[in-house]
Design an enzyme around this catalytic site. Structure first.
Site, mmCIF file in Angstrom:
data_model
loop_
_atom_site.group_PDB
_atom_site.id
_atom_site.type_symbol
_atom_site.label_atom_id
_atom_site.label_comp_id
_atom_site.label_asym_id
_atom_site.label_seq_id
_atom_site.Cartn_x
_atom_site.Cartn_y
_atom_site.Cartn_z
ATOM 1 N N TYR A 1 36.500 21.704 49.287
ATOM 2 C CA TYR A 1 36.751 20.393 49.888
ATOM 3 C C TYR A 1 37.724 19.577 49.039
ATOM 4 O O TYR A 1 38.207 18.543 49.471
ATOM 5 C CB TYR A 1 35.419 19.652 50.087
ATOM 6 C CG TYR A 1 34.470 20.457 50.950
ATOM 7 C CD1 TYR A 1 34.616 20.473 52.328
ATOM 8 C CD2 TYR A 1 33.474 21.261 50.381
ATOM 9 C CE1 TYR A 1 33.790 21.248 53.134
ATOM 10 C CE2 TYR A 1 32.641 22.036 51.169
ATOM 11 C CZ TYR A 1 32.801 22.028 52.542
ATOM 12 O OH TYR A 1 31.998 22.812 53.324
ATOM 13 N N LYS B 1 26.086 36.029 50.407
ATOM 14 C CA LYS B 1 25.793 34.623 50.667
ATOM 15 C C LYS B 1 24.323 34.379 50.376
ATOM 16 O O LYS B 1 23.447 35.044 50.931
ATOM 17 C CB LYS B 1 26.115 34.290 52.128
ATOM 18 C CG LYS B 1 25.726 32.869 52.499
ATOM 19 C CD LYS B 1 26.231 32.483 53.862
ATOM 20 C CE LYS B 1 25.755 31.096 54.244
ATOM 21 N NZ LYS B 1 26.276 30.675 55.547
ATOM 22 N N LYS C 1 16.335 29.702 55.318
ATOM 23 C CA LYS C 1 17.121 30.861 55.754
ATOM 24 C C LYS C 1 16.885 32.084 54.864
ATOM 25 O O LYS C 1 17.730 32.978 54.796
ATOM 26 C CB LYS C 1 18.609 30.469 55.786
ATOM 27 C CG LYS C 1 18.898 29.262 56.698
ATOM 28 C CD LYS C 1 20.383 29.068 56.946
ATOM 29 C CE LYS C 1 20.607 27.908 57.924
ATOM 30 N NZ LYS C 1 22.041 27.723 58.262
ATOM 31 N N GLU D 1 25.532 44.520 49.491
ATOM 32 C CA GLU D 1 26.006 43.745 50.641
ATOM 33 C C GLU D 1 27.532 43.857 50.768
ATOM 34 O O GLU D 1 28.060 44.072 51.861
ATOM 35 C CB GLU D 1 25.633 42.255 50.484
ATOM 36 C CG GLU D 1 24.176 41.929 50.786
ATOM 37 C CD GLU D 1 23.888 41.878 52.289
ATOM 38 O OE1 GLU D 1 24.808 42.156 53.080
ATOM 39 O OE2 GLU D 1 22.749 41.553 52.663
ATOM 40 N N ARG E 1 25.159 20.687 55.847
ATOM 41 C CA ARG E 1 24.266 20.595 57.008
ATOM 42 C C ARG E 1 24.238 19.171 57.552
ATOM 43 O O ARG E 1 24.049 18.979 58.749
ATOM 44 C CB ARG E 1 22.876 21.125 56.640
ATOM 45 C CG ARG E 1 22.913 22.634 56.388
ATOM 46 C CD ARG E 1 21.571 23.227 55.995
ATOM 47 N NE ARG E 1 21.722 24.607 55.543
ATOM 48 C CZ ARG E 1 20.802 25.290 54.874
ATOM 49 N NH1 ARG E 1 19.632 24.713 54.596
ATOM 50 N NH2 ARG E 1 21.027 26.535 54.506
ATOM 51 N N LYS F 1 29.267 33.199 47.892
ATOM 52 C CA LYS F 1 28.919 31.822 48.204
ATOM 53 C C LYS F 1 27.482 31.544 47.832
ATOM 54 O O LYS F 1 26.631 32.369 48.142
ATOM 55 C CB LYS F 1 29.119 31.623 49.707
ATOM 56 C CG LYS F 1 28.763 30.271 50.227
ATOM 57 C CD LYS F 1 28.941 30.264 51.714
ATOM 58 C CE LYS F 1 28.409 28.951 52.233
ATOM 59 N NZ LYS F 1 28.161 28.961 53.621
ATOM 60 N N SER G 1 29.508 22.555 49.640
ATOM 61 C CA SER G 1 29.368 21.103 49.776
ATOM 62 C C SER G 1 28.569 20.463 48.631
ATOM 63 O O SER G 1 28.944 19.404 48.133
ATOM 64 C CB SER G 1 28.706 20.791 51.118
ATOM 65 O OG SER G 1 27.476 21.483 51.239
HETATM 66 C C1 PBG Z 1 26.831 28.334 58.308
HETATM 67 C C2 PBG Z 1 27.470 27.916 57.033
HETATM 68 C C3 PBG Z 1 26.914 27.174 55.993
HETATM 69 C C4 PBG Z 1 27.950 26.918 55.107
HETATM 70 C C5 PBG Z 1 29.100 27.537 55.594
HETATM 71 N N1 PBG Z 1 28.782 28.166 56.792
HETATM 72 C C6 PBG Z 1 25.553 26.609 55.808
HETATM 73 C C7 PBG Z 1 24.385 27.476 55.831
HETATM 74 O O1 PBG Z 1 24.477 28.712 55.769
HETATM 75 O O2 PBG Z 1 23.296 26.920 55.943
HETATM 76 C C8 PBG Z 1 27.834 26.099 53.864
HETATM 77 C C9 PBG Z 1 29.101 25.497 53.354
HETATM 78 C C10 PBG Z 1 28.922 24.379 52.396
HETATM 79 O O3 PBG Z 1 27.808 24.050 51.965
HETATM 80 O O4 PBG Z 1 29.939 23.782 52.034
HETATM 81 N N2 PBG Z 1 26.250 29.588 58.336
#
Ligand code: PBG
Length: 353
Positions: A341, A222, A245, A261, A232, A276, A302
């Site tokens: 989505y 990720k 992050k 990982e 968010r 992701k 998203s």
């Molecule tokens: C939370 C999480 C996130 C997403 C899924 N779980 C956001 C992040 O890590 O800041 C993102 C999913 C998306 O953007 O559709 N840890």
């Protein structure tokens, strides 16, 4: 010797002559790849990959209230839903033969604190939604994120101490969060926090508590991505997030590290792994699938969804076609499924076809 872009021309890859290949060279005829594309029936017959409703995991956002829906402005067509409405969507998933939904909460800001303690409340929104779906639509699988960001006042996935995200202390909380979700009836625990060692710790705790049949899908590779922005907004952590992050999510410049990982998460007991974001990271999906042969999922996040929807709303591209093309790309890269989505929309289209 001609040197361009710092490399001698001779060292570049040379392709075989394009107009002929081994089969037709002997006949001295041109190779005509277009023959296989000349009609719809032929294109269908020769198609290498297919997208089906079984490939889809549908992310849903839960909020408080009854009979309530609130649009997420940065994700046109996506709404936050009260638990009763989540159940309606789960029924829709069942009808559309979408195998699994993923649940995310919009937590009341008043319930967010430094430690994300609402994550451990057995009656929090996610747990309510799990129980309601399991009661009314038990045939649909349920996946839940394990991470603290929808519950913390600072918007981080872990415990924050003097500007640092604590690893081992966070893992202890994540283990409890996973147990709370398993107790509520969650089928797949999906740690999305990127702390080290969390998959092993969660697996051990699940087994010790007799949740041997609860699966783990690790957000294994990720990345610290700009494409999570609209998500968010949806969970209400965009405004609260302090800093970024990058000390726990991966650097977008890295590939080999993704394999490390993934290897670790498999060793620690992950049943499935995830990459992701999605489209910008198809090279990682492909390498992970090829290297490990594990059930491999991709998250079309998203921001990827928002880009296609925004362009479609401006008539800058054909949204339906862009949706289908983006999703078949995941199959081509080797993904076994996609969190998207677009799930209900593409499922409806596939059902009609
Ligand atoms: C939370 C999480 C996130 C997403 C899924 N779980 C956001 C992040 O890590 O800041 C993102 C999913 C998306 O953007 O559709 N840890």
């Amino acid at each position: 010797m001609a040197v361009k872009f710092g490399r001698p021309l001779e060292s570049r890859v040379r392709f075989a002559p394009a107009e002929k290949d081994a089969h037709t060279a002997r006949l001295d005829l041109p190779t005509r790849l277009r023959r296989n594309r000349r009609a719809d029936w032929a294109r269908r017959m020769l198609r290498e990959h297919t997208l089906t409703t079984d490939d889809l995991i549908w992310p849903l956002f839960a909020m408080d209230g009854r009979n309530a829906r609130a649009p997420v402005p940065s994700m046109p067509g996506v709404e936050r839903l009260s638990v009763d409405q989540i159940v309606r969507e789960a029924e829709r998933a069942a009808k559309l033969t979408i195998p699994c939904v993923a649940l995310f909460p919009y937590t009341d800001p008043a319930l967010r604190d430094e430690e994300g303690s609402e994550a451990l409340n057995p009656d929090n929104l996610v747990c309510q939604a799990i129980r309601a779906i399991k009661k009314e639509v038990p045939e649909v699988g349920i996946l839940c994120d394990v991470a603290l960001d929808p519950y913390t006042s600072h918007g981080h996935d872990g415990l924050l101490h003097e500007g640092e995200i604590l690893n081992d202390e966070t893992v202890q909380v994540l283990v409890k969060q996973a147990l709370v979700q398993a107790e509520a009836g969650c089928d797949i625990i999906a740690p999305s926090d990127m702390m080290d060692g969390r998959v092993g710790a969660i697996r051990k705790a699940l087994d010790a508590a007799n949740f041997v049949d609860v699966s783990i899908m690790a957000y294994a590779a990720k990345y610290a991505s700009a494409f999570y922005g609209p998500f968010r907004d949806a969970v209400g952590s965009a405004k609260t997030l302090s800093g970024d992050k990058r000390t726990y999510q991966m650097d977008p410049a890295n590939t080999d590290e993704a394999l490390r990982e993934v290897a670790l998460d498999i060793e620690e007991g992950a049943d499935m792994v995830m990459v992701k974001p999605g489209l910008p990271y198809l090279d990682i999906v492909s390498r992970v699938k090829e290297t490990f042969g594990m059930p491999t999922f991709a998250y079309q996040v998203s921001g990827e969804y928002a880009m296609i929807m925004a362009a479609a709303q401006n008539s800058w591209l054909d949204g339906e076609r862009a949706m289908l093309e983006s999703l078949i790309a995941f199959k081509r890269a080797g993904a076994d499924g996609v969190l998207t989505y677009f799930a209900p929309r593409v499922a409806e289209k596939l059902k009609k076809a």
